[in-house]
Design an enzyme around this catalytic site. Structure first.
Site, PDB file in Angstrom:
ATOM      1  N   HIS A 136       0.792  -1.239   0.000  1.00 48.91           N
ATOM      2  CA  HIS A 136       0.000   0.000   0.000  1.00 48.91           C
ATOM      3  C   HIS A 136       0.825   1.291   0.000  1.00 48.91           C
ATOM      4  CE1 HIS A 136      -2.744  -3.102   1.359  1.00 48.91           C
ATOM      5  NE2 HIS A 136      -3.775  -2.300   1.251  1.00 48.91           N
TER       6      HIS A 136
ATOM      7  N   GLY B  70      -0.196  -2.155  -5.883  1.00 44.75           N
ATOM      8  CA  GLY B  70      -1.119  -3.279  -5.779  1.00 44.75           C
ATOM      9  C   GLY B  70      -2.515  -2.847  -5.397  1.00 44.75           C
ATOM     10  N   HIS B  71      -2.637  -1.714  -4.732  1.00 43.01           N
ATOM     11  CA  HIS B  71      -3.955  -1.148  -4.398  1.00 43.01           C
ATOM     12  C   HIS B  71      -4.057   0.208  -5.074  1.00 43.01           C
ATOM     13  CE1 HIS B  71      -7.569   0.129  -2.511  1.00 43.01           C
ATOM     14  NE2 HIS B  71      -7.545  -0.759  -1.535  1.00 43.01           N
TER      15      HIS B  71
ATOM     16  N   HIS C 101     -10.792  -7.578  -6.117  1.00 43.80           N
ATOM     17  CA  HIS C 101     -11.147  -6.721  -4.990  1.00 43.80           C
ATOM     18  C   HIS C 101     -11.951  -5.528  -5.503  1.00 43.80           C
ATOM     19  CE1 HIS C 101     -10.324  -3.769  -1.737  1.00 43.80           C
ATOM     20  NE2 HIS C 101     -10.124  -4.826  -0.961  1.00 43.80           N
TER      21      HIS C 101
ATOM     22  N   GLU D 279     -13.146  -9.598  -0.596  1.00 45.84           N
ATOM     23  CA  GLU D 279     -13.767  -8.267  -0.545  1.00 45.84           C
ATOM     24  C   GLU D 279     -14.145  -7.811  -1.961  1.00 45.84           C
ATOM     25  OE1 GLU D 279     -12.316  -5.897   3.246  1.00 45.84           O
ATOM     26  OE2 GLU D 279     -10.695  -6.089   1.783  1.00 45.84           O
TER      27      GLU D 279
ATOM     28  N   GLU E 173     -19.133  -3.731   0.455  1.00 48.19           N
ATOM     29  CA  GLU E 173     -18.380  -2.808   1.309  1.00 48.19           C
ATOM     30  C   GLU E 173     -18.745  -1.351   1.006  1.00 48.19           C
ATOM     31  OE1 GLU E 173     -13.702  -1.590   2.104  1.00 48.19           O
ATOM     32  OE2 GLU E 173     -14.182  -3.466   1.062  1.00 48.19           O
TER      33      GLU E 173
ATOM     34  N   CYS F  71     -16.910   1.213   1.110  1.00 49.17           N
ATOM     35  CA  CYS F  71     -15.880   1.798   0.250  1.00 49.17           C
ATOM     36  C   CYS F  71     -16.106   1.457  -1.217  1.00 49.17           C
ATOM     37  CB  CYS F  71     -14.494   1.315   0.667  1.00 49.17           C
ATOM     38  SG  CYS F  71     -13.772   2.185   2.071  1.00 49.17           S
TER      39      CYS F  71
ATOM     40  N   CYS G 272     -11.049   1.750   6.825  1.00 49.35           N
ATOM     41  CA  CYS G 272     -11.062   2.484   5.562  1.00 49.35           C
ATOM     42  C   CYS G 272     -12.404   3.141   5.280  1.00 49.35           C
ATOM     43  CB  CYS G 272     -10.677   1.556   4.419  1.00 49.35           C
ATOM     44  SG  CYS G 272     -11.678   0.056   4.317  1.00 49.35           S
ATOM     45  N   CYS G 273     -13.497   2.502   5.703  1.00 46.11           N
ATOM     46  CA  CYS G 273     -14.822   2.978   5.309  1.00 46.11           C
ATOM     47  C   CYS G 273     -15.267   4.269   6.003  1.00 46.11           C
ATOM     48  CB  CYS G 273     -15.869   1.881   5.529  1.00 46.11           C
ATOM     49  SG  CYS G 273     -15.649   0.441   4.460  1.00 46.11           S
TER      50      CYS G 273
END
Length: 662
Positions: free
Chosen positions: A164, A215-216, A290, A342, A358, A360, A426-427
């Site tokens: 991340h 990667g994210h 994801h 997810e 989710e 997010c 995160c949300c």
């Protein structure tokens, strides 16, 4: 350049008709969204900061404190973990997470737009102190990562696949842009420009640079925002590079793993579909992996397609859009049915009770849809943005702004509730920053046109040909479909006003200064276009019928066959135990039953409910038998439905979106 007037990124091949969102300080929202922004400004923003402190996140970014000592390896939490961590969170254990910089970035962004909405010197002082810590932490070459400076020093840029690093940079960049736009303070903006310069020196097509990407996904969106606010084309070019490079061979994540002495195949999720790097982006035609990562990638792709007029990206995005919206989308605008990854599983796999959906991810769908509108007004994107906004995303935040959903199921037996916090938080700041910046989703501005994507009480301030114009929108939307728009200009000014005609609306009427407009002739891609020389006092009236509807799923969705969902305008409805008693699965709604709408100003902040006469299977005379040869008796019942976004704000109990037909 002022804090509210972003610069244009210079020398891009931006098409003339590209539409950009208005910055938050140029749009004032009132009414439905004004209430939600006020809740975020008065409660959520402060709560986010306090919970970050309670989780001991300050210890990770403060170079004057000892480095935290316990490392928690990242993995996607299971629903049980999510609920447990939320319910039992105390912050008493010294732990640290590699993505905490991202949580600070989103918290700063939420606070920024909240400070614009409502002055809060105490919160501003706290955020300024966090920014000061990041200023102290930044290394001379511009590098800035609390994880790799304080927890795993010496390992920077060695594991982009899992750790991340660029994702965190992206969220800090977005926080910096927001704080500058809302407060005029540029300390964090300057910090993040130095970091972005460092990233640009490390990554790119030039010899000697790394050929990697995160990667994210997230850095791509942030660099576009940074380019727009600074006018620096190099940030836009870097965003484009990350998009273009993703999935190219030889695969960077394989090479990176070998370089650090790891087996590339020893990947927790076994497939690069998980982070959408399985193919170059222009070759992708299936939404996989994801869900949040996918939405962020597609958002970045849409930004680059807009800025560079890239038809090849647009073609890929349209393929992906069609795949998502025809095979993998919940009726609420939620996405991602599986807790395991997810994210996405297989076509038409949309379970209700176990839906991950989710918060997010739905927020990410809003991001993607809004950015598709950069390429021109098109209701297929704006309608979906609206559905995700009013249903699958804001359900993640309680009406008072204090509690949060991570998952958003479409059915509950009574055990699913919002929580205080989460080990993977995160949300909360994601829904916070989206709501606080909602004004930027209402309008899109091109060189000589303004598009109205969302309706509701608001005032927009913008410039056409260097001349100031204001547009005042008055409406009780989404409860009422009557919209009045007044144009205020110091001198007559010619431009095109695009007004969305939602697909859910069965009947619409449009007037300009009292004269009817032929919607059939004026409408293209779901937007009515009015081209004229506008003068101060010009008035546009749009009347959208708030149609009630029964919605049915594709028969391939096995969980919803023989079931019906209820909608009114942009809102999806659900039934709750507090209104209808327990055993919601025993309620059936006949197809011929009449739906009625009721205004209830004293319920859940003022809503419109739906009611109908249905039936309920009785259990009183069934006895102890598990099975019988005769069906149970039924009794008539009046069912009451409330908007899905408002569920779990009263007495706890069951909830159901998809009702049995019968």
């Amino acid at each position: 350049m002022t804090a509210s007037q972003p610069a244009a990124a210079t020398d891009t091949a931006r098409p003339k008709l590209a539409f950009r969102p208005l910055p938050v300080p140029q749009v004032d929202v009132r009414g439905f969204w004004g209430d939600r922004v006020d809740a975020v400004a008065s409660r959520t923003a402060g709560i986010l900061y306090d919970r970050c402190v309670e989780a001991r996140m300050l210890e990770q970014i403060d170079p004057d404190r000892p480095s935290p000592g316990v490392v928690i390896p990242f993995h996607s939490p299971s629903p049980d973990e999510a609920n447990t961590q939320g319910a039992e969170f105390t912050g008493s254990t010294v732990t640290t997470q590699m993505f905490w910089d991202s949580d600070w970035g989103k918290t700063i962004e939420t606070a920024a737009y909240s400070l614009y909405r409502r002055r809060n010197p105490e919160l501003e002082k706290k955020i300024d102190a966090v920014i000061d810590m990041y200023a102290k932490l930044q290394q001379p070459d511009g590098y800035l990562s609390s994880w790799y400076q304080r927890i795993q020093p010496g390992l920077r840029w060695t594991n982009l696949r899992d750790c991340h690093e660029l994702y965190c940079a992206g969220h800090l960049i977005e926080g910096a842009v927001a704080y500058f736009q809302a407060t005029g303070k540029r300390k964090l903006l300057d910090i993040m420009c130095r970091y972005a310069d460092h990233i640009a020196s490390m990554f790119g097509p030039e010899p000697g640079k790394k050929k990697g990407y995160c990667g994210h996904e997230e850095i791509e969106l942030a660099l576009v925002k940074l380019a727009r606010v600074t006018g620096e084309k190099k940030y836009m070019d870097l965003a484009k590079y990350f998009i273009d490079q993703r999935g190219q061979q030889p695969h960077y994540f394989d090479e990176e793993a070998r370089a650090r002495g790891a087996d590339p195949k020893a990947y927790h999720f076994k497939t690069y579909e998980y982070n959408q790097s399985h193919k170059p982006v222009r070759e992708q035609d299936k939404v996989v992996g994801h869900a949040v990562r996918a939405m962020y990638l597609f958002s970045g792709m849409a930004d680059i397609a807009t800025e560079y007029g890239d038809d090849s990206l647009r073609a890929a995005l349209d393929r992906l859009w069609d795949d998502l919206t025809t095979k993998s989308l919940y009726v609420t605008g939620g996405i991602g049915p599986s807790a395991h990854n997810e994210g996405f599983t297989s076509d038409y796999d949309l379970p209700n009770e176990t839906a991950y959906a989710e918060t997010c991810a739905s927020v990410g769908l809003v991001f993607w849809a809004s950015r598709m509108l950069g390429m021109g007004p098109n209701a297929r994107y704006a309608d979906m943005m609206e559905r995700a906004l009013y249903n699958g995303s804001i359900s993640g935040l309680s009406l008072d702004g204090s509690l949060f959903f991570y998952e958003n199921p479409l059915e509950s037996r009574g055990g699913h509730h919002r929580w205080k916090w989460h080990r993977c938080p995160c949300c909360p700041p994601n829904i916070g920053r989206m709501v606080a910046s909602i004004g930027s989703y209402f309008y899109g501005l091109a060189d000589d046109a303004l598009a109205v994507h969302l309706y509701g009480d608001s005032t927009a301030r913008f410039e056409i040909a260097g001349r100031p114009v204001s547009l005042v929108q008055t409406s009780n939307y989404p409860w009422d479909g009557a919209v009045a728009i007044e144009v205020e200009a110091e001198a007559p000014i010619a431009f095109t006003l695009h007004l969305r005609i939602p697909a859910w609306c069965r009947n619409a009427a449009l007037k300009v200064n009292g004269k009817m407009v032929d919607l059939g002739a004026a409408t293209s891609d779901g937007y009515a276009a009015i081209r004229r020389e506008w003068q101060k006092g010009d008035r546009v009236e749009l009347d959208l019928e708030m149609s009630m509807a029964r919605l049915f799923a594709n028969p391939e969705v096995r969980q919803d066959i023989g079931r019906v969902a209820l909608a009114r305008g942009p809102l999806i409805y659900c039934v709750e135990e507090t209104d209808n008693g327990g055993g919601l699965h025993r309620i059936a709604l006949p197809r011929e039953a009449k739906l009625e709408a009721h205004r209830e100003p004293n319920l859940l902040g003022g809503i419109v409910t739906l009611s109908a006469i249905g039936s309920r299977a009785e259990t009183e005379n069934w006895g102890s038998d598990l099975y019988r040869s005769e069906p149970p008796a039924t009794e008539q019942t009046t069912l009451k439905a409330v908007p899905y976004f408002a569920w779990d704000n009263r007495d706890p109990g069951e909830m159901l979106v998809w009702l049995r037909e019968g």
